[in-house]
Design a protein around this motif. Sequence first.
Motif, PDB file in Angstrom:
ATOM      1  N   ARG A   1      -4.657  -4.300   9.380  1.00 29.91           N
ATOM      2  CA  ARG A   1      -5.561  -4.669   8.283  1.00 29.91           C
ATOM      3  C   ARG A   1      -6.769  -3.729   8.197  1.00 29.91           C
ATOM      4  O   ARG A   1      -7.150  -3.300   7.099  1.00 29.91           O
ATOM      5  CB  ARG A   1      -6.025  -6.118   8.437  1.00 29.91           C
ATOM      6  N   ASN A   2      -7.371  -3.417   9.324  1.00 31.25           N
ATOM      7  CA  ASN A   2      -8.539  -2.529   9.311  1.00 31.25           C
ATOM      8  C   ASN A   2      -8.190  -1.148   8.792  1.00 31.25           C
ATOM      9  O   ASN A   2      -8.972  -0.515   8.075  1.00 31.25           O
ATOM     10  CB  ASN A   2      -9.143  -2.424  10.717  1.00 31.25           C
ATOM     11  N   LYS A   3      -6.985  -0.670   9.136  1.00 35.43           N
ATOM     12  CA  LYS A   3      -6.584   0.660   8.697  1.00 35.43           C
ATOM     13  C   LYS A   3      -6.358   0.697   7.188  1.00 35.43           C
ATOM     14  O   LYS A   3      -6.807   1.625   6.507  1.00 35.43           O
ATOM     15  CB  LYS A   3      -5.318   1.107   9.428  1.00 35.43           C
ATOM     16  N   VAL A   4      -5.676  -0.315   6.653  1.00 35.32           N
ATOM     17  CA  VAL A   4      -5.439  -0.313   5.212  1.00 35.32           C
ATOM     18  C   VAL A   4      -6.742  -0.526   4.451  1.00 35.32           C
ATOM     19  O   VAL A   4      -6.950   0.034   3.363  1.00 35.32           O
ATOM     20  CB  VAL A   4      -4.365  -1.358   4.820  1.00 35.32           C
ATOM     21  N   TYR A   5      -7.666  -1.288   5.047  1.00 37.12           N
ATOM     22  CA  TYR A   5      -8.984  -1.446   4.407  1.00 37.12           C
ATOM     23  C   TYR A   5      -9.707  -0.105   4.358  1.00 37.12           C
ATOM     24  O   TYR A   5     -10.349   0.230   3.345  1.00 37.12           O
ATOM     25  CB  TYR A   5      -9.836  -2.457   5.161  1.00 37.12           C
ATOM     26  N   ASN A   6      -9.612   0.685   5.408  1.00 30.40           N
ATOM     27  CA  ASN A   6     -10.272   1.992   5.426  1.00 30.40           C
ATOM     28  C   ASN A   6      -9.657   2.954   4.416  1.00 30.40           C
ATOM     29  O   ASN A   6     -10.322   3.875   3.942  1.00 30.40           O
ATOM     30  CB  ASN A   6     -10.213   2.603   6.832  1.00 30.40           C
ATOM     31  N   PHE A   7      -8.387   2.737   4.077  1.00 32.90           N
ATOM     32  CA  PHE A   7      -7.760   3.534   3.023  1.00 32.90           C
ATOM     33  C   PHE A   7      -8.249   3.084   1.641  1.00 32.90           C
ATOM     34  O   PHE A   7      -8.572   3.902   0.783  1.00 32.90           O
ATOM     35  CB  PHE A   7      -6.236   3.402   3.074  1.00 32.90           C
ATOM     36  N   VAL A   8      -8.292   1.771   1.421  1.00 33.07           N
ATOM     37  CA  VAL A   8      -8.605   1.232   0.092  1.00 33.07           C
ATOM     38  C   VAL A   8     -10.115   1.197  -0.172  1.00 33.07           C
ATOM     39  O   VAL A   8     -10.579   1.521  -1.267  1.00 33.07           O
ATOM     40  CB  VAL A   8      -7.993  -0.178  -0.068  1.00 33.07           C
TER      41      VAL A   8
ATOM     42  N   TYR B   1       3.831  -9.397  -7.720  1.00 38.16           N
ATOM     43  CA  TYR B   1       3.888  -8.667  -6.456  1.00 38.16           C
ATOM     44  C   TYR B   1       4.558  -7.315  -6.696  1.00 38.16           C
ATOM     45  O   TYR B   1       5.677  -7.247  -7.207  1.00 38.16           O
ATOM     46  CB  TYR B   1       4.667  -9.471  -5.412  1.00 38.16           C
ATOM     47  N   ILE B   2       3.879  -6.235  -6.308  1.00 37.76           N
ATOM     48  CA  ILE B   2       4.405  -4.880  -6.484  1.00 37.76           C
ATOM     49  C   ILE B   2       4.559  -4.229  -5.120  1.00 37.76           C
ATOM     50  O   ILE B   2       3.596  -4.132  -4.359  1.00 37.76           O
ATOM     51  CB  ILE B   2       3.483  -4.031  -7.376  1.00 37.76           C
ATOM     52  N   GLY B   3       5.768  -3.782  -4.787  1.00 38.52           N
ATOM     53  CA  GLY B   3       6.004  -3.140  -3.502  1.00 38.52           C
ATOM     54  C   GLY B   3       7.246  -2.275  -3.531  1.00 38.52           C
ATOM     55  O   GLY B   3       8.091  -2.398  -4.414  1.00 38.52           O
ATOM     56  N   ASP B   4       7.354  -1.401  -2.531  1.00 36.59           N
ATOM     57  CA  ASP B   4       8.455  -0.440  -2.508  1.00 36.59           C
ATOM     58  C   ASP B   4       9.399  -0.615  -1.321  1.00 36.59           C
ATOM     59  O   ASP B   4      10.440   0.040  -1.260  1.00 36.59           O
ATOM     60  CB  ASP B   4       7.886   0.982  -2.449  1.00 36.59           C
TER      61      ASP B   4
ATOM     62  N   TYR C   1       0.822  -1.219   0.000  1.00 36.38           N
ATOM     63  CA  TYR C   1       0.000   0.000   0.000  1.00 36.38           C
ATOM     64  C   TYR C   1       0.855   1.268   0.000  1.00 36.38           C
ATOM     65  O   TYR C   1       0.966   1.940  -1.022  1.00 36.38           O
ATOM     66  CB  TYR C   1      -0.959   0.009   1.198  1.00 36.38           C
ATOM     67  N   ASP C   2       1.488   1.589   1.128  1.00 36.68           N
ATOM     68  CA  ASP C   2       2.267   2.827   1.217  1.00 36.68           C
ATOM     69  C   ASP C   2       3.423   2.823   0.225  1.00 36.68           C
ATOM     70  O   ASP C   2       4.215   1.876   0.177  1.00 36.68           O
ATOM     71  CB  ASP C   2       2.811   2.997   2.635  1.00 36.68           C
ATOM     72  N   GLY C   3       3.524   3.877  -0.560  1.00 40.71           N
ATOM     73  CA  GLY C   3       4.599   3.986  -1.533  1.00 40.71           C
ATOM     74  C   GLY C   3       4.353   3.213  -2.811  1.00 40.71           C
ATOM     75  O   GLY C   3       5.141   3.303  -3.754  1.00 40.71           O
TER      76      GLY C   3
END
Length: 352
Positions: A141-148, A287-290, A100-102
């Motif tokens: 998990r809940n926080k990233v769900y609230n972002f997405v 898989y995509i990540g930074d 997610y981030d980046g």
Amino acid sequence: MAACQNLASDAKSAQKPPAPPGFLSISSKKLLQNIEINAGARVNAWVDAMRASSPTHMKSTPSIANDEGSWNLQHPSALDMFEQIIDASKGKQIVMFLDYDGTLSPIVADPDRAFMSKKMRKTVRKLAKCFPTAIVSGRCRNKVYNFVKLAELYYAGSHGMDIKGPEKHSKSNKDTELLFQPASEFLPMIDEVYKQLVETTKSTPGAKVENNKFCLSVHFRCVDEMKWSELAQKVKSVLKDYPKLRLTQGRKVLEIRPTIKWDKGKALVFLLESLGFANCADVFPVYIGDDCTDEDAFKILRDRGQGFGILVSKFPKDTNASYSLQEPDEVMNFLRRLVDWKELSIRTQSKF
């Protein structure tokens, strides 16, 4: 738009989760990658690693080739190599894994404001109609769900220690969902350490402690570099009494995690198995990540010779990824091209 996912909501039911992982053995050779409190890591080594995580220091890392052009040849742009990537995936089921981030959102000073754009959300929604898609993040998990805010995705929070799939209706009309939390026993300890870290670091301007449920993050993006050594010492003072927790390095963040054999790479394998692709030759994971924590997933794919990893970075870095993209905007463009290719393939097949 007609959904084009080959593995739709009637996907194979999740396989029985593996037994809870054992404790992680500590290797002193990986001091800068996994800075172990109970291995006696020195504060100056922490600061060196903290400094190396800053993009302004990336090019000076000794293990990185001085010639940026050489690095780009070894990790070419996924956009430039799109046709070759598609050729390699033909006849196989693409499965998408996204940090997610980046990756889907820019890195920002305040981690609570790392919002993804409406265009990115629209793109990821279309992507999930075409391919099974998971978000794999160090965040709660809940926080990233609230972002997405996309219920149709799989979410692996806390570096894969909190995995949940979309709700599905079974033949018995009961809602069923995938849920796996291999570090549940550590929750009381994590909460205890969180409170101590908040109290201990509050005198360091710019420091922010984030509770990601099964792991903790000490953000130092807004901390003066002259204060990094002091901050590292404060974190050490808290963790010295918790040998079952370990410290790892991310992008301008120190991560505190349980010492269990679980990471983003293990989460990727678990999700593939849950989707019915255990020991399957016709699956193509992307898989995509930074972040350096994404390297566990990149390495899994490289070792398996299956699919590939894409590193999101403007700077040359040691990586197990095969390709690169420079920023979230390029990630969005790559995902859009994948969607366009898949939708065109569906339309072409429907004519025959």
